[in-house]
Design an enzyme around this catalytic site. Structure first.
Site, PDB file in Angstrom:
ATOM      1  N   SER A   1      41.916  35.972  38.057  1.00 38.74           N
ATOM      2  CA  SER A   1      41.154  35.093  37.212  1.00 38.74           C
ATOM      3  C   SER A   1      41.763  34.829  35.839  1.00 38.74           C
ATOM      4  CB  SER A   1      39.754  35.686  37.018  1.00 38.74           C
ATOM      5  OG  SER A   1      39.828  36.921  36.323  1.00 38.74           O
TER       6      SER A   1
ATOM      7  N   LYS B   1      42.000  35.925  26.674  1.00 45.75           N
ATOM      8  CA  LYS B   1      41.194  35.438  27.796  1.00 45.75           C
ATOM      9  C   LYS B   1      39.774  35.215  27.274  1.00 45.75           C
ATOM     10  CE  LYS B   1      39.988  36.727  32.582  1.00 45.75           C
ATOM     11  NZ  LYS B   1      40.160  37.747  33.644  1.00 45.75           N
TER      12      LYS B   1
ATOM     13  N   SER C   1      43.215  40.575  38.682  1.00 43.71           N
ATOM     14  CA  SER C   1      43.257  39.373  37.840  1.00 43.71           C
ATOM     15  C   SER C   1      44.273  39.351  36.713  1.00 43.71           C
ATOM     16  CB  SER C   1      41.879  39.109  37.254  1.00 43.71           C
ATOM     17  OG  SER C   1      41.076  38.500  38.227  1.00 43.71           O
TER      18      SER C   1
HETATM   19  N1  GLN Z   1      40.019  37.922  42.822  1.00 41.10           N
HETATM   20  C1  GLN Z   1      39.153  39.040  42.681  1.00 41.10           C
HETATM   21  C2  GLN Z   1      37.711  38.572  42.599  1.00 41.10           C
HETATM   22  O1  GLN Z   1      37.492  37.407  42.683  1.00 41.10           O
HETATM   23  C3  GLN Z   1      39.532  39.850  41.472  1.00 41.10           C
HETATM   24  C4  GLN Z   1      39.122  39.196  40.209  1.00 41.10           C
HETATM   25  C5  GLN Z   1      39.414  40.019  38.996  1.00 41.10           C
HETATM   26  O2  GLN Z   1      40.248  40.908  39.019  1.00 41.10           O
HETATM   27  N2  GLN Z   1      38.676  39.738  37.949  1.00 41.10           N
HETATM   28  O3  GLN Z   1      36.818  39.352  42.446  1.00 41.10           O
END
Ligand code: GLN
Length: 486
Positions: A151, A76, A175
């Site tokens: 994400s 990532k 995410s």
């Molecule tokens: N969707 C959540 C957010 O936007 C979690 C994102 C994540 O786990 N990085 O914060």
């Protein structure tokens, strides 16, 4: 070759049936052919990959190999990689070439894994659809009109489309698990502190955790083995021995004696009816394997999303203060003075979702609001953690849906942040409590994958992996290949 798992490829590499260089070459060609449409990669590092692969071949021949030697992976783009752009999905870091490797990158490289590149992601890991990326959305291999989740959407899509057998992700509120569910792969968010966060761009430091994404639990075990462990450079990393995760999966076995709790709150309103039916069929598989499945309660579960959207933006607003146009990252043209430099560099470098979080975070931390929002959220966070503590006095694991729906359409939730935030309604509480959580493929609804989430007590990664592995020995959902990716 591309449909093989890490465990299968590892055996082939050790037998000499394929070389690491051939394997890297084949997958790089696949990325070139398929990723134009998918957009799972931000940067492909073909030359470095082939050099790493040749070194892996040397190690394989000399008998110094580990199970990951020669295995192609992707990181990532939130993990710092020496000499390679580390963008975090943001214009702010588009010009940033990291001067060092993150611990996770370093450890996987030391085990001999071959990194093919850096995967697309929501900007600064803020999102559930991969649509906030500066580099454009990633498409879901199961349906290009749909999101892969976020994400870690690029890592998930790359693994699902068989561009790489495994990848790294990070999970602050879901995410790793949510995109794993939406693309039909397996993803594990370890216990907070199990894996070093050093060199991982910070979003919300009390929640962020790195973990593996692959097609099977067995492959996640192999990746986690290399990723986990104490790192003196991360003060929140826990100094505690790393168990042999793969050994926990040995043999055929059943799950007799395992007590699985299904939180009633995870099956209530908000959950798509067909997803629910699919989850219930998956729970039956666990019963058939000998597990005892019973209802438990998490009375404060409904507070997890509101608590998270106070705490995560608060931490983000503080972490993102470092991007000021002075030291690294985007800098505006011809600033008039220092204030103008700060303002315009940040206005130009950050996208709308990141700005929204900075504003919320700054607000909840400001004098006069701190007690009402931030402090209160911390208190409720404790209550949420206590719910889990009580549940784990009765059962060994929790199970339920990973996501309330299957993959949604591109654009569908972009103008509606609250609906977007609710995509993580089942995953967020797990981060607030710091527990390990895993999502594995559990079936399909209208041609789209459904994920089952398992949550364990602190440092119970081996138990999660074992349960998911037994499920995968009894089912073949994880072997289904998206159309056009066979
Ligand atoms: N969707 C959540 C957010 O936007 C979690 C994102 C994540 O786990 N990085 O914060």
């Amino acid at each position: 070759m591309h449909t093989r798992t890490i465990a299968e490829l590892s055996a082939l590499l050790h037998e000499g049936a394929v070389s690491a260089e051939e394997l890297a070459q084949a997958l790089l060609e696949r990325i070139q052919r398929l990723d134009g449409d998918l957009n799972a990669f931000i940067t492909v590092t073909a030359e470095e990959a082939l050099a790493q692969a040749r070194e892996a071949d040397r190690r394989l021949r000399s008998g110094e190999a580990t199970p990951l030697t020669g295995i192609p992976i992707a990181h990532k783009d939130i993990f710092c990689t020496r000499g390679v752009r580390t963008s975090c999905g943001s214009r702010m870091l588009d010009p940033f070439v990291a001067p060092y490797d993150a611990t996770v990158v370093e450890r996987l490289a030391a085990a001999g894994a071959v990194s093919l590149g850096k995967t697309n992601m929501d900007e600064f890991a803020m999102g559930s659809s991969n649509e906030t990326s500066y580099y454009g959305p990633v498409r879901n291999p199961w349906d290009p009109e749909r999101v892969p989740g976020g994400s870690s959407g690029g890592s998930a899509a790359a693994v699902a489309a068989r561009l790489v057998p495994g990848a790294t992700g990070t999970d602050t509120g879901g995410s790793i698990r949510q995109p794993a569910a939406l693309t039909g792969i397996t993803g594990l968010k370890p216990t907070y502190g199990r894996v070093s966060r050093w060199g991982m761009v910070a979003f919300a430091s009390s929640l962020d955790q790195a973990g593996p994404m692959a097609r099977t639990a067995e492959d996640c075990a192999l990746l986690l083995q290399a990723m986990a462990g104490f790192d003196p450079r991360d003060s929140t990393c826990v100094d505690r021995p790393v168990p042999d995760y793969r050994a926990a999966l040995a043999g055929e076995g059943d799950l007799k004696g395992l007590r699985i709790g299904v939180p009633r709150e995870w099956l209530e309103e908000g959950l798509d009816g067909k997803v629910r039916a699919c989850v219930e069929r998956a729970l039956q598989v666990y019963r058939d394997l000998g597990a005892e499945v019973r209802e438990v309660r998490l009375p404060n579960a409904h507070l997890a999303v509101p608590v998270y959207y106070v705490l995560a933006p608060a931490e983000a607003s503080s972490n993102l203060a470092r991007y000021d146009g002075v030291r690294y990252g985007h800098r505006c043209q011809d600033p008039r003075d220092l204030t103008d430099l700060y303002k315009r560099s940040r206005a130009e470098g950050f996208g709308p979702e990141v700005k929204r979080r900075i504003m919320i975070g700054t607000y909840v931390l400001s004098a006069g609001y701190y007690d009402a929002y931030y402090l209160k959220a911390q208190q409720v966070r404790r209550l949420i953690a206590q719910d889990f503590r009580r549940a784990f006095q009765e059962v060994d694991l929790l199970a339920g849906p990973t996501s309330p729906t299957t993959a949604f359409r591109l654009g569908e939730r972009l103008d509606d942040p609250v609906t977007m935030y609710l995509s993580d309604i089942y995953t967020i509480a797990v981060n607030l409590a710091g527990l390990p959580g895993l999502s594995h493929p559990a079936g399909f609804v209208d041609g789209l994958p459904v994920g089952l989430q398992l949550v364990g007590d602190y440092f119970e990664e081996a138990r999660l992996l074992e349960a998911a592995h037994r499920f995968q020995q009894a089912t073949d959902w994880h072997r289904r290949v998206p159309p056009g990716c066979a």
